[in-house]
Motif scaffolding. Structure first.
Motif, mmCIF file in Angstrom:
data_model
loop_
_atom_site.group_PDB
_atom_site.id
_atom_site.type_symbol
_atom_site.label_atom_id
_atom_site.label_comp_id
_atom_site.label_asym_id
_atom_site.label_seq_id
_atom_site.Cartn_x
_atom_site.Cartn_y
_atom_site.Cartn_z
ATOM 1 N N ASP A 52 -48.724 10.791 -2.330
ATOM 2 C CA ASP A 52 -49.212 11.129 -3.674
ATOM 3 C C ASP A 52 -49.953 9.965 -4.340
ATOM 4 O O ASP A 52 -49.852 8.808 -3.913
ATOM 5 C CB ASP A 52 -48.032 11.509 -4.576
ATOM 6 N N TYR A 148 -58.836 -0.675 -10.849
ATOM 7 C CA TYR A 148 -58.727 -0.875 -9.406
ATOM 8 C C TYR A 148 -57.983 0.287 -8.754
ATOM 9 O O TYR A 148 -56.999 0.778 -9.298
ATOM 10 C CB TYR A 148 -57.999 -2.181 -9.098
ATOM 11 N N ALA A 150 -55.654 1.093 -5.716
ATOM 12 C CA ALA A 150 -54.801 0.379 -4.769
ATOM 13 C C ALA A 150 -54.167 1.383 -3.826
ATOM 14 O O ALA A 150 -53.799 2.484 -4.233
ATOM 15 C CB ALA A 150 -53.729 -0.390 -5.515
ATOM 16 N N LEU A 152 -51.171 1.802 -0.717
ATOM 17 C CA LEU A 152 -50.011 1.171 -0.089
ATOM 18 C C LEU A 152 -49.747 1.837 1.260
ATOM 19 O O LEU A 152 -50.154 2.977 1.494
ATOM 20 C CB LEU A 152 -48.777 1.336 -0.969
ATOM 21 N N ILE A 154 -46.313 2.604 3.494
ATOM 22 C CA ILE A 154 -44.860 2.522 3.572
ATOM 23 C C ILE A 154 -44.449 3.052 4.939
ATOM 24 O O ILE A 154 -44.873 4.143 5.342
ATOM 25 C CB ILE A 154 -44.208 3.338 2.451
ATOM 26 N N PRO B 17 -45.397 15.224 13.759
ATOM 27 C CA PRO B 17 -44.902 15.377 12.393
ATOM 28 C C PRO B 17 -43.842 14.354 12.033
ATOM 29 O O PRO B 17 -43.817 13.813 10.931
ATOM 30 C CB PRO B 17 -44.325 16.804 12.392
ATOM 31 N N ALA B 18 -42.969 14.069 13.002
ATOM 32 C CA ALA B 18 -41.926 13.089 12.736
ATOM 33 C C ALA B 18 -42.532 11.716 12.520
ATOM 34 O O ALA B 18 -42.131 10.970 11.625
ATOM 35 C CB ALA B 18 -40.957 13.058 13.904
ATOM 36 N N PHE B 20 -45.614 11.010 11.478
ATOM 37 C CA PHE B 20 -46.351 10.952 10.215
ATOM 38 C C PHE B 20 -45.400 10.849 9.033
ATOM 39 O O PHE B 20 -45.701 10.197 8.043
ATOM 40 C CB PHE B 20 -47.247 12.182 10.063
ATOM 41 N N ALA B 21 -44.264 11.527 9.154
ATOM 42 C CA ALA B 21 -43.308 11.521 8.049
ATOM 43 C C ALA B 21 -42.736 10.137 7.813
ATOM 44 O O ALA B 21 -42.152 9.870 6.786
ATOM 45 C CB ALA B 21 -42.196 12.517 8.334
ATOM 46 N N ARG B 22 -42.889 9.268 8.805
ATOM 47 C CA ARG B 22 -42.349 7.915 8.664
ATOM 48 C C ARG B 22 -43.365 6.959 8.063
ATOM 49 O O ARG B 22 -43.102 5.769 7.929
ATOM 50 C CB ARG B 22 -41.889 7.409 10.029
ATOM 51 N N VAL B 23 -44.543 7.437 7.796
ATOM 52 C CA VAL B 23 -45.571 6.585 7.183
ATOM 53 C C VAL B 23 -46.058 7.256 5.905
ATOM 54 O O VAL B 23 -46.444 8.421 5.919
ATOM 55 C CB VAL B 23 -46.769 6.377 8.147
ATOM 56 N N GLY B 24 -45.996 6.531 4.826
ATOM 57 C CA GLY B 24 -46.500 7.040 3.554
ATOM 58 C C GLY B 24 -47.729 6.258 3.131
ATOM 59 O O GLY B 24 -47.806 5.051 3.362
ATOM 60 N N ASN B 25 -48.675 6.938 2.547
ATOM 61 C CA ASN B 25 -49.882 6.268 2.036
ATOM 62 C C ASN B 25 -50.099 6.584 0.562
ATOM 63 O O ASN B 25 -51.083 7.232 0.199
ATOM 64 C CB ASN B 25 -51.111 6.698 2.850
ATOM 65 N N PRO B 26 -49.191 6.156 -0.275
ATOM 66 C CA PRO B 26 -49.405 6.407 -1.702
ATOM 67 C C PRO B 26 -50.521 5.523 -2.241
ATOM 68 O O PRO B 26 -50.852 4.495 -1.643
ATOM 69 C CB PRO B 26 -48.068 6.030 -2.329
ATOM 70 N N SER B 27 -51.090 5.931 -3.317
ATOM 71 C CA SER B 27 -52.133 5.114 -3.957
ATOM 72 C C SER B 27 -51.947 5.162 -5.463
ATOM 73 O O SER B 27 -51.224 6.016 -5.977
ATOM 74 C CB SER B 27 -53.516 5.647 -3.575
ATOM 75 N N PHE B 28 -52.577 4.243 -6.151
ATOM 76 C CA PHE B 28 -52.491 4.243 -7.609
ATOM 77 C C PHE B 28 -53.674 3.491 -8.191
ATOM 78 O O PHE B 28 -54.394 2.794 -7.468
ATOM 79 C CB PHE B 28 -51.167 3.635 -8.094
ATOM 80 N N VAL B 29 -53.873 3.672 -9.462
ATOM 81 C CA VAL B 29 -54.974 2.995 -10.174
ATOM 82 C C VAL B 29 -54.375 2.156 -11.282
ATOM 83 O O VAL B 29 -53.465 2.604 -11.986
ATOM 84 C CB VAL B 29 -55.954 4.032 -10.768
#
Lengths: 159, 252
Positions: A52, A148, A150, A152, A154, B17-18, B20-29
């Motif tokens: 997300d 910016y 960014a 991540l 995980i 699927p397993a 991919f479920a172990r890697v997260g790609n969150p993002s933010f500004v």
């Protein structure tokens, strides 16, 4: 006749127990599928899916490292894990990328960090939540004042 | 062969699927400037100084204004400091804020001839608005000034008593959005370091046109409480030339 009947019953009982033993052996030997998922990323009480956009991360504090360098401490986050493993799990977090929204001003990798970079959970259980990860950004004289984006990464893994 | 590929495909679809479920790609500004502006605007206090003697007829010396390097966080803090007179370098009018002057009423005067012959950007900026004379208006002129990439210029000036509104006209080389910004810092006190940023001209006005390098903004405020201001031009892109006309309007 009775003898045959008794013999038949004994055979049936024996074969039944044999099958039961076999079945029991199969059950014992069967392995449960390994479950180890990022269930949620949690920022100040708000829960997000693993890919997300985290909408409530912002600069929480600023430390002056030197005359021309500031460390920006961003909102800390935790990670909730869905797992059935009993063995230690390592949860790692790192900055993948940070660039101005216009795309012109990428930040250097050495200016991006998350502390700690990982947690090792010795005795995991389902729904376990890590301690806080805190993203940091080093801002210098030439760090452009703008918005910016960014990203991540995980990752979960066995130790 | 087909069996092997099929087996491989099945294995991948089972494992993927397993994995991919172990890697997260969150993002933010996040926004660096917002934080500092918010933090800054939460400051308050300071005495209201009396101000300099108004009405003196001065003008910026013909020629280039010294630009300060640095943009960004450090640059923003530095700009703020220079605007507050904490550092005297690289700002015109830092020690003694420039005082707006009455425009020359004679159109044949050498004043206009010099502008028309040597400063095309300022000439254009002056031509975009009708010129008003004392006692209706006073002016500050920033003559054609080169500004290098990732540099900013600051001009600190006095807002004369009785100013009802400011009319700012900036003419520069054409620029893309956000490549060139103009900010106006207003202060209650000449030396007050706790009364910071108040207004910013984000190249937005009904008349503004970035493509032809024109920024026009009319600002009406209760300037009674803000006798000092700093006009800061920041260039995020290639070298440009700009000129600014700031008109102080006394009539409603």
């Amino acid at each position: 006749m009775k003898k045959y009947l008794v013999l038949l019953m004994v055979m049936l009982l024996n074969t039944g127990s044999v099958f039961a033993e076999k079945n029991a052996a199969q059950i014992v030997q069967a392995e449960l599928p390994e479950v180890m998922h990022i269930e949620k990323i949690i920022v100040e009480g708000t829960e997000y899916e693993k890919d997300d956009i985290l909408t409530n991360i912002d600069i929480k504090s600023v430390e002056q490292i030197s005359e021309t360098c500031y460390r920006l401490n961003l909102s800390p986050f935790t990670i909730r894990i869905h797992t059935n493993l009993a063995e230690p799990i390592q949860v790692s977090a790192k900055f993948e990328d940070c660039c101005s929204t216009c795309g012109r001003y990428p930040m250097k990798n050495e200016d991006l960090s998350i502390t700690p970079s990982s947690y090792t959970i010795q005795n995991p259980h389902d729904k376990i939540e890590t301690d806080f990860f805190t993203p940091h950004v080093l801002a210098h004289d030439d760090t452009v004042c703008t918005s910016y984006n960014a990203k991540l990464i995980i990752t979960l893994g066995r130790v | 062969m087909i069996k092997k590929i099929l087996t491989l495909f099945i294995i991948i679809t089972l494992i993927a699927p397993a994995a991919f479920a172990r890697v997260g790609n969150p993002s933010f500004v996040f926004a660096i400037d917002d934080y500092f502006r918010d933090a800054d605007s939460s400051n308050s206090g300071g005495n209201n100084g009396g101000g300099l003697s108004g009405g003196a007829i001065t003008a910026i010396t013909l020629g280039s204004i010294g630009g300060a390097a640095l943009l960004g966080l450090g640059g923003w803090l530095y700009k703020k400091k220079t605007a507050e007179s904490l550092t005297a370098a690289c700002i015109r009018g830092s020690k003694n804020p420039l005082v707006p002057f009455c425009m020359e009423t004679n159109p044949e005067a050498e004043f206009y001839a010099r502008i028309n012959n040597n400063y095309p950007y300022l000439k254009k900026a002056l031509s975009l608005n009708e010129i008003h004379y004392c006692p209706d208006s006073k002016y500050l002129l920033i003559y054609d000034t080169p500004i290098d990439k990732r540099k900013f210029d600051s001009v600190k000036f006095e807002i004369p008593q009785g100013t009802k509104s400011l009319n700012i006209t900036q003419v520069s080389d054409p620029f893309n959005p956000k490549d060139l910004t103009a900010e106006l810092f207003l202060y209650k006190n000449e030396t007050n370091t706790t009364e910071p940023y108040m207004a910013e001209l984000e190249n937005i006005s009904e008349k503004s046109s970035e493509k032809n390098g024109i920024i026009m903004k009319t600002l009406s405020l209760d300037f009674q409480n803000y006798p000092y201001a700093a006009y800061v031009v920041s260039n995020y892109s290639d070298k440009k030339i700009y000129a600014v006309v700031i008109e102080f309007i006394f009539r409603n």
